[in-house]
Design an enzyme around this catalytic site. Sequence first.
Site, PDB file in Angstrom:
ATOM      1  N   TRP A 102       0.836  -1.200   0.000  1.00  0.00           N
ATOM      2  CA  TRP A 102       0.000   0.000   0.000  1.00  0.00           C
ATOM      3  C   TRP A 102       0.877   1.259   0.000  1.00  0.00           C
ATOM      4  CZ3 TRP A 102      -3.523  -2.064   4.518  1.00  0.00           C
ATOM      5  CH2 TRP A 102      -4.289  -3.143   4.021  1.00  0.00           C
ATOM      6  N   ASP A 196      -5.766   5.205  -9.124  1.00  0.00           N
ATOM      7  CA  ASP A 196      -5.109   4.676 -10.307  1.00  0.00           C
ATOM      8  C   ASP A 196      -4.330   5.782 -11.001  1.00  0.00           C
ATOM      9  OD1 ASP A 196      -4.870   2.304 -11.910  1.00  0.00           O
ATOM     10  OD2 ASP A 196      -6.011   3.362 -13.461  1.00  0.00           O
ATOM     11  N   ASP A 227       4.487  -5.520  -9.530  1.00  0.00           N
ATOM     12  CA  ASP A 227       3.139  -5.872  -9.093  1.00  0.00           C
ATOM     13  C   ASP A 227       2.095  -5.381 -10.106  1.00  0.00           C
ATOM     14  OD1 ASP A 227       1.586  -6.897  -6.791  1.00  0.00           O
ATOM     15  OD2 ASP A 227       0.818  -4.851  -6.678  1.00  0.00           O
ATOM     16  N   LYS A 230      -0.864  -6.067 -15.310  1.00  0.00           N
ATOM     17  CA  LYS A 230      -1.925  -6.066 -16.329  1.00  0.00           C
ATOM     18  C   LYS A 230      -2.836  -4.845 -16.234  1.00  0.00           C
ATOM     19  CE  LYS A 230      -5.169  -8.826 -13.562  1.00  0.00           C
ATOM     20  NZ  LYS A 230      -5.534 -10.180 -13.144  1.00  0.00           N
ATOM     21  N   GLU A 251       4.086  -9.391 -12.768  1.00  0.00           N
ATOM     22  CA  GLU A 251       2.991 -10.236 -12.275  1.00  0.00           C
ATOM     23  C   GLU A 251       1.758  -9.978 -13.123  1.00  0.00           C
ATOM     24  OE1 GLU A 251      -0.174 -10.498  -8.586  1.00  0.00           O
ATOM     25  OE2 GLU A 251       0.541  -8.618  -9.431  1.00  0.00           O
ATOM     26  N   ARG A 366       0.817 -16.021   5.128  1.00  0.00           N
ATOM     27  CA  ARG A 366       1.879 -15.046   5.399  1.00  0.00           C
ATOM     28  C   ARG A 366       2.403 -15.214   6.815  1.00  0.00           C
ATOM     29  NH1 ARG A 366      -0.989  -9.929   2.300  1.00  0.00           N
ATOM     30  NH2 ARG A 366      -0.917 -10.873   0.246  1.00  0.00           N
TER      31      ARG A 366
END
Length: 503
Positions: A102, A196, A227, A230, A251, A366
Amino acid sequence: MKNLLSLVLSSLLMVSSTLAATPDEWRGKAIYQLITDRFAVADNSPPPCDTLQLRRCGGTWKGVTKYLDYIQGMGFDAVWISPIQANLDGVTTKGEAYHGYWVQDLGRLDPHFGTEDDLKELIKALHDRGMYIMIDVVVNHMTAPAMPPQFDFKNFFHPFSDQSYFRPPKCWTNGSMELDILQNCWLGDPTLPMPDLDTDQQRVVELLYQSIHDLVQKFDIDGLRVDTVKYIKTDFWPGWVKSAGVYSIGEIFSNDTTFVQPWTEVMDGVMDYPTFFYIRQAFEKAEGPIQPFVDEVLREQKGYKNGLSLLGSFLENHNNPRFMNVTQDMALAANVMTFPFVHDGTPIVYYGQEQGYSGGEEPFNREALWLSAYQVEKPMYQHFKKLNAARKAAAAWSKEFLSTPLKFLSVERTSFAVLKPPMLALLTNAGNHSYGITWTVPDAGFSTNEVLVDVLTCNIFKANEDGGVVARSAGACRRWSCLHPWSPKLASCAQSWRKLWRM
Ligand SMILES: *[C@@H]1O[C@H](CO)[C@@H](O)[C@H](O)[C@H]1NC(C)=O
Ligand SMILES: *[C@@H]1O[C@H](CO)[C@@H](O)[C@H](O)[C@H]1NC(C)=O
Ligand SMILES: *[C@@H]1O[C@H](CO)[C@@H](O)[C@H](O)[C@H]1NC(C)=O
Ligand SMILES: *[C@@H]1O[C@H](CO)[C@@H](O)[C@H](O)[C@H]1NC(C)=O
C-alpha cells in the site's frame, strides 16, 4: 561441506556490485521470495504473530541480513523482498500495511522495515556473497485510507501530490479480467481505495520512469518484481523497463496464455501464472490431470517471446493458498516442488515452503518464519538444497542447460519425464499410497550404458543400450526417493556429490 557448496557456486558467479544485472545475468539464478515483515527480526526475542490480525509482526531488513546463511544454505542466490517504499500508516478496514503493497511515497522508505542504511547493508551483504537483490514494486496505483475529498492527495503521494495525476474514480476493477476495466478503473474499494495513476498522461509516465531509475541507482538493485502489471497498458512498459535498466519480471495474474502473452513482449519476463494453475491442478490430489499441464507448458514455449527461459516458475506466493494447505501428501509436494528447478524459467520458492508451512488464503499464507525456528534439517529445506545444487551442476556441465527448452517424454496417466540435458527428471503424481511407479524413457539421449547419478539419492544407475532409461520408484512412493532427477556424466563427481549432500 560448506566449502564444496561455495566452490560450486562461486565458479558460476560473475557479479559486480556496481553494475545493474541484465536479464542474461539472471539466467541460472534461483530466487527466494520473502515478506520482510514476516521473515526475520534482528534481535533475539521473536514476537508472536497471528496472521489473522492483519498487523505488523516486526520483521525488518536487518532481520533478513541476519538470516542470509539460512537462505544461501539452500543454494538460493537471489532474494526477492516485499515492497520497500513508504506505505499507508495506521489501521485500515483491511489491517495494517505489513506486506508493503500500500505504497504512498515513492521517494521514501517504509520506516517500519528499517532505515536507508539497513537496506543498503542488506544489499551489500547480498552482493558480498555473490547474491542478487530483487525488489518488489507497485507502479499502477497508490493506496489511500479513504475516498477523496476525505483523503487529501496533497499531503501524501510523493511525487503525485495532486489529484490530477490520477484517473477520476469512476469505477472499480473488482476482479474483472476485461482490459478496459482493468486499465481504467481503480483497484480496492471505497473503504481502501487504490487511486489509479493516469498513465495516459505524459507527465505521469515521466515521473514513474524517473522514479524507478532513481530507486535502482540509489540502492544498487539487481532486479525488479513488478506488481499488478496487467492494470497498465503494454505500451507503457518498454520505457519503464529501460529506465529501470535491470531485469524486470511482471505479475500478470491469469491462467490464460493468450491473455499473458502481450506482456512477454514488453517485459524481460513474467511470473508463470498459467503453468502455476495447471500444475497445481495436476498435483493437488493424487492422479490429477497431467496432460493439460503438459499442454500449457508447450503452449508457452511456442507462444511467449523469449521462450520460457526468463519466466518465474513457482508453486506458492503471498497471494495463493500454500500447496500443503491443499494436501498433506509429501510425495505430491516433493514431486511438484521439483518442477520449477527443471523448468525453463527461474525457480522461485516462497519463504516457508522449506519449513512445510500450510497456510491457506490470504492472510493465512503469510506466517512468521521465526515461529519455525529456521530448522535446516526439515525435509523440504534439504530437498531445495539438493535441487539447487543439481541445477547449478547441470548448468556448469552444459552451457545449453539454461537455454534449451525442456521436453516432456513418456507422459503417462500418473507419471512423466522432463528432459533438459544433461538432466532427466522423473516425476509422478501418484501420491503417497502408490507402489512401484515405472518410467520407461526410450529416447533420453544418453549414450549406451552411460553411468547416471540420481542427484537426490546419489545412487548410481546406468542407461540402457539405446541410451534410454527404465526406472522404478523404490518400493512405495511414500518416500522422497520416488523422485529421480538423473544426470549423466556426473559419475566422476559422485564422490563430491556424496559429500555435498551427506551432512
Ligand atoms: C464487487 O463485486 C461484488 C460481487 O459482484 C459486489 O458485491 C461488490 O459490491 C463489488 N464492489 C465494488 C467496489 O464494486
Ligand atoms: C482458468 O480460469 C477460468 C476462469 O476463471 C476457470 O474457469 C478455469 O477452471 C481455470 N483453469 C485452471 C486450470 O485453473
Ligand atoms: C499421504 O497423503 C494423505 C493425503 O492424500 C495424507 O493425509 C497423509 O498424511 C499422507 N501420508 C504421508 C506419510 O505423507
Ligand atoms: C488451510 O488454511 C485454512 C485457512 O485458510 C486453515 O483453516 C487450515 O487449517 C489450513 N490447513 C492446513 C492443513 O494447514
